[in-house]
Design an enzyme around this catalytic site. Structure first.
Site, short mmCIF file in Angstrom:
data_model
loop_
_atom_site.label_atom_id
_atom_site.label_comp_id
_atom_site.label_asym_id
_atom_site.label_seq_id
_atom_site.Cartn_x
_atom_site.Cartn_y
_atom_site.Cartn_z
N TYR A 131 0.70 -1.13 0.10
CA TYR A 131 -0.05 -0.06 -0.04
C TYR A 131 0.86 1.27 -0.06
O TYR A 131 0.10 2.36 -0.05
CB TYR A 131 -1.02 0.07 1.10
CG TYR A 131 -2.32 -0.81 0.80
CD1 TYR A 131 -3.16 -0.40 -0.13
CD2 TYR A 131 -2.38 -2.09 1.70
CE1 TYR A 131 -4.21 -1.31 -0.36
CE2 TYR A 131 -3.45 -2.64 1.50
CZ TYR A 131 -4.35 -2.56 0.66
OH TYR A 131 -5.31 -3.15 0.20
N GLU A 217 -4.51 -29.41 11.01
CA GLU A 217 -4.54 -28.58 9.82
C GLU A 217 -5.57 -27.32 10.09
O GLU A 217 -5.34 -26.23 9.82
CB GLU A 217 -5.13 -29.41 8.67
CG GLU A 217 -5.55 -28.61 7.28
CD GLU A 217 -6.24 -29.58 6.29
OE1 GLU A 217 -6.68 -28.62 5.31
OE2 GLU A 217 -6.46 -30.39 6.61
N ASP A 269 -6.78 -33.14 6.90
CA ASP A 269 -8.02 -33.93 6.18
C ASP A 269 -7.26 -34.82 5.20
O ASP A 269 -6.13 -34.94 4.69
CB ASP A 269 -8.57 -32.76 5.22
CG ASP A 269 -9.60 -31.87 6.14
OD1 ASP A 269 -10.08 -32.39 7.21
OD2 ASP A 269 -9.96 -31.03 5.79
#
Length: 389
Positions: A131, A217, A269
């Site tokens: 920015y 996770e 997962d």
């Protein structure tokens, strides 16, 4: 303790002085080239955390040697660089093309910002840097690439530039430590959630009575363990990167493993993205390959969820989903990564099983039996029976 703190400050200041000297010399050489009418040429080393191993079928039609011997020899040939911390090639930044010239200009602008940060002993995030000159940088990825280029060129890590991540990771468990002047006392309340420290280089006075470190996770699983008071019954430290881990989470985990010498397990997962997150912790990412030696945790073991767990733990059919076409492409690409065959062939076999079965499931599917099944049964039994890889 005060002497140790003063020594760390002096070491940090010395590193900043060295970097400022390098930036000054780099700028001097660049200006000399431009003044003399020469186009600057900057060579950036290129690194990778893995390479792709061709399919074994290729070998059967290209040599009289056995496919196994060809497969192994090709692995070692391709992995000679990605198995080490050496660069595998170089990339030239010049003013010869518009895109390369723009990349060089962005790198110089970011380098000036870094120079100011070091001189004033201040810190900034990548987003803050973007920015400052959005019209020049155009996109956040340009800033990210420039920071990586500077780190490679200056042979340093990102935190040496005083560029920090906002911090995304969370931790809880049997640990106490300090980050600068802040103190984190999880031991007095092991199920209280704390943010992973951003300035990992300032972490000190680490004390722990944990028996292992558990990396999960997802934040949802982390919160499930916190709600179940998991750390009361299990003397451990739990960390989550809330998906793909950021640099502070990976650095903090590596620091804990180095200092505490504890076993570390990872729960993700049972899908391609969970597996990719697991390999990011253990082997590093391609984007940060130049700094892998400071980020990877080779000691990490895969606790689950394995594709083979669906039968072993009776995952309900309604919780099992088919792999998408994108999932299958990702699995096929990951199966070619050299480090799987070289270092964790059991992981590769499970990944192949995922592709063969064509299905996936999330960690939460194991909680279909009971809300606290993960905390009460799955994780403790996996560790106790050593059902890990």
């Amino acid at each position: 303790m005060e002497g140790k703190r003063r020594r760390l400050q002096m070491e940090s200041q010395a590193e900043s002085v060295i970097l400022l000297t390098k930036i000054k010399e780099f700028t001097r050489v660049l200006l000399t080239d431009l003044t003399n009418g020469r186009s600057p040429l900057i060579l950036i080393d290129r690194f990778r955390s893995y390479c792709a191993v061709p399919n074994a079928n290729w070998f059967r039609s290209n040599s009289n040697q056995s496919p196994f011997h060809l497969f192994v020899s090709d692995i070692f040939l391709q992995c000679s660089f990605c198995a080490s911390d050496l660069p595998y090639g170089k990339e030239a930044l010049t003013l010869s093309t518009k895109s390369r010239a723009h990349r060089l200009v962005v790198m110089l602008r970011v380098m000036l910002i870094v120079q100011k940060l070091l001189q004033e002993n201040k810190h900034s995030s990548k987003r803050d840097i973007y920015y400052t000159y959005p019209s020049l940088f155009l996109d956040q990825s340009m800033v990210d690439q420039a920071i990586n280029d500077i780190c490679i060129f200056m042979q340093c890590s990102r935190h040496n530039l005083n560029v920090v991540s906002a911090g995304n990771g969370l931790t809880m468990g049997w640990i106490r430590f300090s980050e600068g002047e802040r103190k984190f006392d999880c031991i007095s309340s092991p199920n209280s959630v704390h943010p992973v420290p951003v300035h990992v280089e300032e972490v000190k006075d680490i004390i722990s009575v944990a028996q292992y470190i558990l990396v999960v996770e997802k934040e949802s699983v982390f919160q499930r363990l916190a709600n179940d008071q998991f750390c009361n019954a299990n003397h451990c430290i739990v960390i989550t990167g809330r998906g793909y881990p950021d640099i502070p989470t990976r650095r903090f985990l590596r620091l804990l493993v180095e200092k505490l010498r504890l076993p570390v397990y990872c729960l993700v997962d049972c899908d391609p993205y969970g597996f990719d997150i697991l390999t990011t912790y253990r082997f590093g990412s391609m984007q940060m390959a130049y700094d892998t030696k400071h980020l990877r945790v080779p000691e990490i073991r895969w606790l689950g969820a394995f594709p083979s767990d669906s039968e072993r733990y009776f995952v309900p059919k309604q919780c099992i989903l088919p792999l998408t076409a994108e999932d299958k492409r990702k699995v096929e690409a990951m199966l070619l990564r050299c480090y799987l065959q070289r270092e964790v062939p059991q992981w590769r076999l499970e990944l192949k099983l995922m592709l063969q079965k064509g299905v996936k499931f999330e960690i939460e599917a194991l909680s279909a039996h009971a809300l606290s099944y993960l905390s009460d049964s799955y994780i403790p039994s996996k560790i106790e029976r050593k059902l890990i890889m």
